[in-house]
Design a protein around this motif. Sequence first.
Motif, PDB file in Angstrom:
ATOM      1  N   LYS A 207      39.713  70.955  37.506  1.00 60.94           N
ATOM      2  CA  LYS A 207      38.285  70.754  37.254  1.00 60.94           C
ATOM      3  C   LYS A 207      38.043  69.331  36.770  1.00 60.94           C
ATOM      4  CE  LYS A 207      37.021  75.529  36.066  1.00 60.94           C
ATOM      5  NZ  LYS A 207      36.561  76.439  34.977  1.00 60.94           N
ATOM      6  N   GLY A 208      37.074  68.669  37.376  1.00 60.30           N
ATOM      7  CA  GLY A 208      36.801  67.280  37.048  1.00 60.30           C
ATOM      8  C   GLY A 208      37.608  66.300  37.868  1.00 60.30           C
ATOM      9  N   MET A 209      38.621  66.793  38.596  1.00 58.26           N
ATOM     10  CA  MET A 209      39.477  65.937  39.426  1.00 58.26           C
ATOM     11  C   MET A 209      39.595  66.484  40.845  1.00 58.26           C
ATOM     12  SD  MET A 209      40.688  63.386  37.506  1.00 58.26           S
ATOM     13  CE  MET A 209      42.349  62.893  37.906  1.00 58.26           C
ATOM     14  N   ARG A 210      38.661  67.364  41.227  1.00 61.79           N
ATOM     15  CA  ARG A 210      38.757  67.960  42.559  1.00 61.79           C
ATOM     16  C   ARG A 210      38.630  66.918  43.660  1.00 61.79           C
ATOM     17  NH1 ARG A 210      34.781  72.994  41.100  1.00 61.79           N
ATOM     18  NH2 ARG A 210      36.297  74.243  39.943  1.00 61.79           N
ATOM     19  N   SER A 211      37.779  65.913  43.451  1.00 65.69           N
ATOM     20  CA  SER A 211      37.621  64.872  44.465  1.00 65.69           C
ATOM     21  C   SER A 211      38.918  64.096  44.646  1.00 65.69           C
ATOM     22  CB  SER A 211      36.480  63.919  44.084  1.00 65.69           C
ATOM     23  OG  SER A 211      36.745  63.287  42.832  1.00 65.69           O
ATOM     24  N   VAL A 212      39.640  63.847  43.552  1.00 64.73           N
ATOM     25  CA  VAL A 212      40.923  63.148  43.636  1.00 64.73           C
ATOM     26  C   VAL A 212      41.939  64.016  44.377  1.00 64.73           C
ATOM     27  CG1 VAL A 212      42.805  62.098  42.316  1.00 64.73           C
ATOM     28  CG2 VAL A 212      40.446  61.895  41.506  1.00 64.73           C
ATOM     29  N   SER A 213      41.968  65.305  44.035  1.00 68.10           N
ATOM     30  CA  SER A 213      42.878  66.233  44.703  1.00 68.10           C
ATOM     31  C   SER A 213      42.583  66.297  46.199  1.00 68.10           C
ATOM     32  CB  SER A 213      42.751  67.623  44.082  1.00 68.10           C
ATOM     33  OG  SER A 213      43.562  68.558  44.770  1.00 68.10           O
ATOM     34  N   LEU A 214      41.297  66.335  46.553  1.00 74.89           N
ATOM     35  CA  LEU A 214      40.913  66.370  47.967  1.00 74.89           C
ATOM     36  C   LEU A 214      41.339  65.094  48.687  1.00 74.89           C
ATOM     37  CD1 LEU A 214      39.413  67.671  50.345  1.00 74.89           C
ATOM     38  CD2 LEU A 214      37.301  66.632  49.480  1.00 74.89           C
ATOM     39  N   LEU A 215      41.154  63.941  48.034  1.00 70.09           N
ATOM     40  CA  LEU A 215      41.538  62.668  48.644  1.00 70.09           C
ATOM     41  C   LEU A 215      43.044  62.588  48.860  1.00 70.09           C
ATOM     42  CD1 LEU A 215      39.202  60.140  46.788  1.00 70.09           C
ATOM     43  CD2 LEU A 215      39.129  60.767  49.208  1.00 70.09           C
ATOM     44  N   VAL A 216      43.812  63.090  47.897  1.00 68.73           N
ATOM     45  CA  VAL A 216      45.279  63.116  48.052  1.00 68.73           C
ATOM     46  C   VAL A 216      45.660  63.984  49.240  1.00 68.73           C
ATOM     47  CG1 VAL A 216      47.438  63.910  46.999  1.00 68.73           C
ATOM     48  CG2 VAL A 216      45.774  62.648  45.625  1.00 68.73           C
ATOM     49  N   MET A 217      45.027  65.153  49.336  1.00 70.00           N
ATOM     50  CA  MET A 217      45.312  66.067  50.440  1.00 70.00           C
ATOM     51  C   MET A 217      44.934  65.449  51.786  1.00 70.00           C
ATOM     52  SD  MET A 217      43.869  69.946  50.992  1.00 70.00           S
ATOM     53  CE  MET A 217      44.475  70.448  49.379  1.00 70.00           C
ATOM     54  N   LEU A 218      43.758  64.827  51.850  1.00 66.54           N
ATOM     55  CA  LEU A 218      43.298  64.228  53.101  1.00 66.54           C
ATOM     56  C   LEU A 218      44.132  63.009  53.478  1.00 66.54           C
ATOM     57  CD1 LEU A 218      39.402  64.424  52.729  1.00 66.54           C
ATOM     58  CD2 LEU A 218      40.877  65.853  54.160  1.00 66.54           C
ATOM     59  N   TYR A 219      44.465  62.205  52.485  1.00 69.71           N
ATOM     60  CA  TYR A 219      45.223  60.979  52.738  1.00 69.71           C
ATOM     61  C   TYR A 219      46.556  61.285  53.417  1.00 69.71           C
ATOM     62  CZ  TYR A 219      47.824  56.670  51.753  1.00 69.71           C
ATOM     63  OH  TYR A 219      48.588  55.530  51.870  1.00 69.71           O
ATOM     64  N   PHE A 220      47.326  62.174  52.814  1.00 70.23           N
ATOM     65  CA  PHE A 220      48.636  62.494  53.374  1.00 70.23           C
ATOM     66  C   PHE A 220      48.516  63.431  54.571  1.00 70.23           C
ATOM     67  CE2 PHE A 220      49.658  61.364  48.945  1.00 70.23           C
ATOM     68  CZ  PHE A 220      50.588  60.358  49.192  1.00 70.23           C
ATOM     69  N   GLY A 221      47.518  64.327  54.557  1.00 67.15           N
ATOM     70  CA  GLY A 221      47.345  65.254  55.665  1.00 67.15           C
ATOM     71  C   GLY A 221      46.915  64.576  56.947  1.00 67.15           C
ATOM     72  N   VAL A 222      45.955  63.652  56.834  1.00 66.00           N
ATOM     73  CA  VAL A 222      45.443  62.962  58.032  1.00 66.00           C
ATOM     74  C   VAL A 222      46.524  62.083  58.649  1.00 66.00           C
ATOM     75  CG1 VAL A 222      43.834  61.192  58.842  1.00 66.00           C
ATOM     76  CG2 VAL A 222      43.019  63.046  57.368  1.00 66.00           C
ATOM     77  N   PHE A 223      47.190  61.271  57.824  1.00 68.25           N
ATOM     78  CA  PHE A 223      48.218  60.383  58.371  1.00 68.25           C
ATOM     79  C   PHE A 223      49.423  61.168  58.884  1.00 68.25           C
ATOM     80  CE2 PHE A 223      45.915  57.206  55.870  1.00 68.25           C
ATOM     81  CZ  PHE A 223      45.870  56.163  56.786  1.00 68.25           C
ATOM     82  N   GLY A 224      49.788  62.232  58.178  1.00 74.25           N
ATOM     83  CA  GLY A 224      50.862  63.088  58.673  1.00 74.25           C
ATOM     84  C   GLY A 224      50.483  63.765  59.973  1.00 74.25           C
ATOM     85  N   GLY A 225      49.226  64.220  60.064  1.00 74.94           N
ATOM     86  CA  GLY A 225      48.747  64.840  61.299  1.00 74.94           C
ATOM     87  C   GLY A 225      48.739  63.875  62.467  1.00 74.94           C
ATOM     88  N   LEU A 226      48.398  62.621  62.204  1.00 79.38           N
ATOM     89  CA  LEU A 226      48.407  61.604  63.265  1.00 79.38           C
ATOM     90  C   LEU A 226      49.815  61.380  63.799  1.00 79.38           C
ATOM     91  CD1 LEU A 226      45.899  58.913  61.918  1.00 79.38           C
ATOM     92  CD2 LEU A 226      45.604  60.409  63.903  1.00 79.38           C
ATOM     93  N   ILE A 227      50.797  61.399  62.907  1.00 80.99           N
ATOM     94  CA  ILE A 227      52.184  61.229  63.344  1.00 80.99           C
ATOM     95  C   ILE A 227      52.601  62.387  64.249  1.00 80.99           C
ATOM     96  CG2 ILE A 227      54.582  61.214  62.558  1.00 80.99           C
ATOM     97  CD1 ILE A 227      53.661  59.756  60.049  1.00 80.99           C
ATOM     98  N   VAL A 228      52.263  63.612  63.832  1.00 78.24           N
ATOM     99  CA  VAL A 228      52.603  64.783  64.643  1.00 78.24           C
ATOM    100  C   VAL A 228      51.895  64.723  65.992  1.00 78.24           C
ATOM    101  CG1 VAL A 228      52.423  67.304  64.800  1.00 78.24           C
ATOM    102  CG2 VAL A 228      53.044  66.234  62.622  1.00 78.24           C
ATOM    103  N   TRP A 229      50.619  64.347  65.994  1.00 77.04           N
ATOM    104  CA  TRP A 229      49.840  64.286  67.244  1.00 77.04           C
ATOM    105  C   TRP A 229      50.397  63.227  68.191  1.00 77.04           C
ATOM    106  CZ3 TRP A 229      46.679  60.325  69.229  1.00 77.04           C
ATOM    107  CH2 TRP A 229      45.927  60.685  70.360  1.00 77.04           C
ATOM    108  N   MET A 230      50.744  62.054  67.656  1.00 79.35           N
ATOM    109  CA  MET A 230      51.276  60.986  68.508  1.00 79.35           C
ATOM    110  C   MET A 230      52.594  61.389  69.148  1.00 79.35           C
ATOM    111  SD  MET A 230      50.341  57.357  66.639  1.00 79.35           S
ATOM    112  CE  MET A 230      51.068  57.810  65.057  1.00 79.35           C
ATOM    113  N   CYS A 231      53.421  62.130  68.411  1.00 75.69           N
ATOM    114  CA  CYS A 231      54.686  62.602  68.981  1.00 75.69           C
ATOM    115  C   CYS A 231      54.447  63.675  70.034  1.00 75.69           C
ATOM    116  CB  CYS A 231      55.586  63.145  67.881  1.00 75.69           C
ATOM    117  SG  CYS A 231      56.227  61.886  66.778  1.00 75.69           S
ATOM    118  N   PHE A 232      53.422  64.488  69.824  1.00 77.46           N
ATOM    119  CA  PHE A 232      53.126  65.570  70.765  1.00 77.46           C
ATOM    120  C   PHE A 232      52.640  65.029  72.106  1.00 77.46           C
ATOM    121  CE2 PHE A 232      50.208  68.790  72.559  1.00 77.46           C
ATOM    122  CZ  PHE A 232      51.096  69.852  72.683  1.00 77.46           C
ATOM    123  N   VAL A 233      51.843  63.951  72.085  1.00 81.11           N
ATOM    124  CA  VAL A 233      51.275  63.405  73.327  1.00 81.11           C
ATOM    125  C   VAL A 233      52.159  62.330  73.955  1.00 81.11           C
ATOM    126  CG1 VAL A 233      48.920  63.887  72.564  1.00 81.11           C
ATOM    127  CG2 VAL A 233      49.926  61.645  72.109  1.00 81.11           C
TER     128      VAL A 233
END
Length: 304
Positions: A207-233
């Motif tokens: 509580k009070g840090m949900r935006s930070v938690s979301l940014l951490v999740m998105l930061y690593f999730g998006v870049f990790g997802g891009l790596i997986v997608w680039m390998c898939f295609v």
Amino acid sequence: MEIPQPHTLNFTGVLSTSKTIILTKYTHFVTLSLFFLPLSLSLIINPTLQSQTFTNNPSNHQKLLTSYLLYTLTIHFFALCAIGTITYSAHHAFFGEPVDISNALKSLIFSFFPLASTAIAAYVVTLFISIIYVMLVVAVLMLVHNVGFVVIDSNSIYFTWFSITVGVVLIAIVVYVHVKWSLAFVVVVVESKWGFAPLMRSAYLVKGMRSVSLLVMLYFGVFGGLIVWMCFVSVDSILITTLASFFLMMFLLRMTAANTVLYNYCKALHGELVIEVAEGFDYEYMNLPEDDEKVPHVVGVVAA
């Protein structure tokens, strides 16, 4: 010694502090991150491998499903080992305490099964929420259809857009829930809780840090997802697969360390951290070593 400006309790501070912790004991953390390698390889090669396997063996699905279940359990086993040992080490390094491989591995004796029970609890709750949501949507559709407000046509463009909207809302709900649970595994390792208790404790701390938690999740999730997608295609290549698996493994390491730092930041925000810091450290500051010679690096706990 010149004292640097303190990090505020924000996304940049979490990334900066977690990076410093990893660089302080780089070999130690990279060694522990090898537990993430099966998961990294699975995320890189599994979509293509699974599709080809089931296509080439259409009559042997039962044996394939059994093998796939064992394969999945093995990956989860090593992933939980990685989370447990990295979290243990990052938490101790956060306070300038010595860390070594043997102690990190020994910590799994006490943390592995609580981590597994918490993971199962999170899966069960997520599945329950998803089922309830889908059942609610179906019930509403049946109601409006029976009353005669709308005629449901599965081939209609409106039904397609409605289905997409329902899916996006479900994803948003699941993401929101997991943002609240982002500190659950750290709670398991540090506070020796298990099952549903770490989920509730995490929801309180974040509580009070949900935006930070979301940014951490998105930061690593998006870049990790891009790596997986680039390998898939991309064209299959051992070199590409190896490099992608390594980078994904490092992303998982950074994310685990970042969540550990975020946990301590959240405790500071809730006024709980001074109890731990007061013994051996200044009342308002944590001591984080910059290198093996214990050169102090002061990180101020300042609310953003």
